[in-house]
Scaffold this motif. Structure first.
Motif, short mmCIF file in Angstrom:
data_model
loop_
_atom_site.label_atom_id
_atom_site.label_comp_id
_atom_site.label_asym_id
_atom_site.label_seq_id
_atom_site.Cartn_x
_atom_site.Cartn_y
_atom_site.Cartn_z
N VAL A 237 -58.88 72.63 52.22
CA VAL A 237 -57.65 72.75 53.00
C VAL A 237 -57.81 73.86 54.05
CG1 VAL A 237 -55.18 73.29 52.85
CG2 VAL A 237 -56.26 71.80 51.13
N LEU A 239 -60.65 74.84 55.45
CA LEU A 239 -61.54 74.36 56.51
C LEU A 239 -60.83 73.38 57.45
CD1 LEU A 239 -64.80 73.86 54.43
CD2 LEU A 239 -64.50 75.45 56.34
N LEU A 240 -60.01 72.52 56.89
CA LEU A 240 -59.29 71.56 57.74
C LEU A 240 -58.31 72.28 58.67
CD1 LEU A 240 -58.56 68.63 55.25
CD2 LEU A 240 -60.31 68.74 57.03
N HIS A 241 -57.80 73.40 58.16
CA HIS A 241 -56.84 74.16 58.95
C HIS A 241 -57.54 75.06 59.97
CE1 HIS A 241 -53.19 76.19 60.00
NE2 HIS A 241 -53.62 77.36 59.55
N GLU A 243 -61.15 75.47 60.60
CA GLU A 243 -62.38 75.05 61.29
C GLU A 243 -62.14 73.77 62.09
OE1 GLU A 243 -66.62 75.37 59.52
OE2 GLU A 243 -66.02 73.28 59.23
N ALA A 244 -61.68 72.73 61.41
CA ALA A 244 -61.49 71.45 62.10
C ALA A 244 -60.16 71.44 62.87
CB ALA A 244 -61.54 70.31 61.10
N VAL A 246 -57.19 70.35 62.10
CA VAL A 246 -56.50 69.07 62.12
C VAL A 246 -55.24 69.06 61.27
CG1 VAL A 246 -58.40 67.53 62.81
CG2 VAL A 246 -58.18 68.25 60.42
N ILE A 247 -55.04 70.15 60.47
CA ILE A 247 -53.76 70.24 59.74
C ILE A 247 -53.17 71.63 59.99
CG2 ILE A 247 -54.40 68.59 57.94
CD1 ILE A 247 -54.80 70.93 56.02
N ILE B 200 -52.55 61.74 61.32
CA ILE B 200 -53.21 61.97 60.04
C ILE B 200 -52.94 60.76 59.13
CG2 ILE B 200 -53.41 63.49 58.02
CD1 ILE B 200 -52.38 65.78 59.67
N VAL B 278 -61.94 63.32 62.34
CA VAL B 278 -62.46 64.03 61.16
C VAL B 278 -62.21 63.15 59.94
CG1 VAL B 278 -62.20 66.08 59.69
CG2 VAL B 278 -62.04 66.30 62.19
N TYR B 296 -66.22 66.13 55.85
CA TYR B 296 -66.03 66.99 54.69
C TYR B 296 -65.93 66.10 53.47
CZ TYR B 296 -64.69 70.45 58.21
OH TYR B 296 -64.67 71.30 59.29
#
Ligand SMILES: Cc1cc2nc3c(=O)[nH]c(=O)nc-3n(C[C@H](O)[C@H](O)[C@H](O)COP(=O)(O)OP(=O)(O)OC[C@H]3O[C@@H](n4cnc5c(N)ncnc54)[C@H](O)[C@@H]3O)c2cc1C
Lengths: 247, 319
Positions: A237, A239-241, A243-244, A246-247, B200, B278, B296
């Motif tokens: 979670v 990393l998605l927030h 690094e990527a 996207v959230i 998403i 992603v 991921y």
């Protein structure tokens, strides 16, 4: 009722996608060919269901392509259909293909023309809508249900976030997708019968091509997966927030 | 001139319309011209805001006869305006309306059409548009050889940017001719985010074991403002509705984030989702093919991992 079902030939869904001749041609060597799933599972089978209910129904199949398509057309005839027409034309431009089919459709006096929602190779979902415009017929796209009562058709089509129920008078063109019919496999009787059903070859008309394929390209390869330990999903979670983003 | 078709439903502008507006505006710049929009059907939204997305002017068709989609009427309206303002490129979203309208528009305007465009055209040698082919497994560059051109843009393929500019708004009365299609009813799933528009998507496969476990998918989706999707067997088994089926024979999507839970990653499934920006895969089998397509991944059991992810997202959102 007289129905025309448009049948396209596509590579099998598991076929390796690659290109030759400096990325201008699909590498067809060793590829298994199938009936485009949307044409088979939904358009053709729905037509067969209509015929089972009313045996006076006539089903014609039409394919645009060269003699190499004949085995796939025979496979379609094994599932149903009284006869098939192959238009001996090798073009890829949707308008040219639709024009060829429209020529046949005009002469045939069909009440209903069915197509799949798109082919799984070029994904242009254009043929049905183009034939409709060429012949000035009513068109319902991406239908998930279709019923015919006398000369009135009721179709349900998928829209963003829901469904819409439409009514139209025949003659009508409908592009079909999942929900329309139950997938089946041809039985022995169908396969034997398909051998002797008429497969008429007609020469193409002179048509315009609006587009041409310049080249193909494969998507860039993924960099590789970053694995996160199963005991620390919070890290995913994060990393998605961070690094990527996207959230 | 570039003409952009702005799609709405029940008076609400669809998200994809902002994307095609930005695309149309950038294309107009490439061609050293301007971009205008046409919206068909009543809306209470302030159309001058389309200036924010680069449109100079929006033509608004309000005639009640257009309230429902009859492709040939929309084709008549759009082509009529295109002729009037000498538009030589028309841009639509490749959504359910675009799919119904674009092919006929191409015939009516004798204009080459590219369905499923994913980038601005390359003008260095004619007019060539990159589009998705083989259900997302490859791209083709399609050359449009006609004077007038039509582009149907895949959703989530062009970045939306905004300025403070305002667009001029003008009522436009169009003649759509006699309707051939009667819309008898529409049923919308209330409160759900349409899958094709979602940025998403949380998606479940047979690994979830049964519909009774879908709370793990829907709760995470709800927390993330995501739409839900599923693999084909899941829809075929009746665990989830058919419209959630993604893949080669279902819907093809390209969200910013696709979270695949208990899906093996068969080639037909990947075809429909591999344009996602992603991809996250949660699967207990380290050999599951989906990991090769993922950004991921967690190798682990859904029933242990998902509740922890849900908790971590709640934490992140301050819940
Ligand atoms: C012509 C054709 C068209 C097709 N079109 C499509 C399509 O459009 N879309 C589509 O999705 N499929 C399509 N398929 C089917 C496709 O080939 C696969 O069969 C399907 O995608 C598999 O679905 P699945 O991943 O949900 O199930 P499975 O393949 O059964 O995978 C389940 C996964 O869950 C994992 N798992 C199980 N339990 C757990 C647990 N407790 N924790 C973590 N992981 C777990 C397993 O390791 C496995 O990888 C098509 C097939 C054909 C032949």
């Amino acid at each position: 009722m007289k129905i025309l079902v448009c049948i396209s030939k596509t590579p099998d869904t598991t076929a390796k996608i690659a290109f030759t001749d400096n990325n201008t041609k699909f590498a067809a060597d060793g590829v298994q060919w199938i009936i485009n799933p949307y044409d088979e599972w939904y358009a053709l089978i729905r037509a067969v269901e209509f015929k089972e209910k009313d045996p006076s129904t006539i089903i014609h199949l039409v394919n645009v392509g060269l003699a190499e398509n004949d085995p796939v057309i025979r496979k379609a005839l094994a599932l149903g259909g009284d006869e098939a027409i192959r238009i001996n034309y090798d073009g890829k431009d949707p308008f040219a293909v639709a024009s060829q089919i429209a020529n046949i459709a005009k002469e045939g006096g069909y009440d209903l023309i069915l197509t799949g929602k798109e082919t799984i190779d070029y994904n242009s979902s254009s043929i049905g809508g183009m034939i409709a415009a060429i012949l000035d017929m009513a068109f319902i796209s991406h239908a998930i249900k279709l019923d015919i009562n006398g000369n009135i058709a009721t179709a349900v089509r998928e829209i963003e976030g829901g469904e819409e129920t439409d009514e139209a008078l025949l003659p009508l063109i409908v592009s079909c997708q999942k929900g329309m019919a139950e997938q089946r496999i041809p039985n022995m009787k169908g396969i034997m019968g398909a051998r002797t059903k008429p497969l008429k070859v007609v020469e193409p008309a002179a048509v315009d091509e609006y587009t041409s394929i310049a080249s193909f390209e494969m998507p860039p390869a993924k960099a590789g997966v970053k694995l996160i330990p199963a005991d620390n999903p919070a890290e995913l979670v994060r990393l998605l927030h961070e690094e990527a983003r996207v959230i | 001139m570039v003409l952009v078709y702005i799609d709405q439903a029940d008076g609400q502008i669809k998200k994809s319309s902002f994307e095609v507006a930005c695309y149309g505006a950038a294309l107009a710049q490439q061609l050293s011209t301007e971009a205008c929009g046409i919206i068909i059907g009543n809306t209470s939204e302030d159309l001058s805001n389309f200036g924010n997305y680069g449109l100079k002017k929006v033509y608004s068709v309000k005639d009640a006869s257009f309230n429902n989609l009859d492709p040939q009427m929309y084709i008549a309206a759009i082509s009529g305006l295109a002729e009037k303002i000498s538009a030589n490129v028309i841009v639509l979203s490749n959504n359910t309306t675009g799919k119904a309208v674009a092919p006929g528009l191409s015939v009516k305007m004798k204009a080459g059409l590219v369905v499923g465009a994913v980038a601005l055209p390359d003008l260095s040698n004619g007019f060539s548009v990159k589009k998705s082919v083989f259900s997302g497994k490859a791209f083709a560059h399609i050359k449009i050889n006609t004077e007038t051109k039509i582009i149907s843009l895949n959703q989530n393929s062009y970045a939306v940017t905004k300025t403070d500019a305002k667009a001029e708004v003008e009522d436009y009365s169009a003649n759509g001719g006699t309707p051939k299609i009667k819309v008898v009813k529409t049923d919308k799933v209330k409160g759900e985010i349409p899958l094709s528009e979602a940025s998403i998507v949380v998606s479940g496969g047979r690994g979830l074991k049964g519909p009774e476990n879908w709370g793990l998918i829907t709760e995470l989706a709800h927390l993330l403002g995501a739409a839900t999707a599923c693999s084909r067997p899941v829809a075929d088994l009746g665990w989830r509705p058919h419209h959630e089926h993604v893949g080669q024979t279902g819907l093809a999507i390209a969200p910013n984030l696709y979270i695949a839970v208990g899906i093996s990653g068969a080639i037909q499934h990947l075809a429909g989702v591999n344009r996602s920006k992603v991809i996250v895969v949660i699967n207990k089998d380290p050999e599951a093919p989906f990991f090769k397509a993922a950004d991921y991944g967690i190798v682990g059991d859904i029933f242990e991992v998902m509740p922890k992810i849900i908790d971590a997202v709640k934490n992140l959102k301050g819940l």
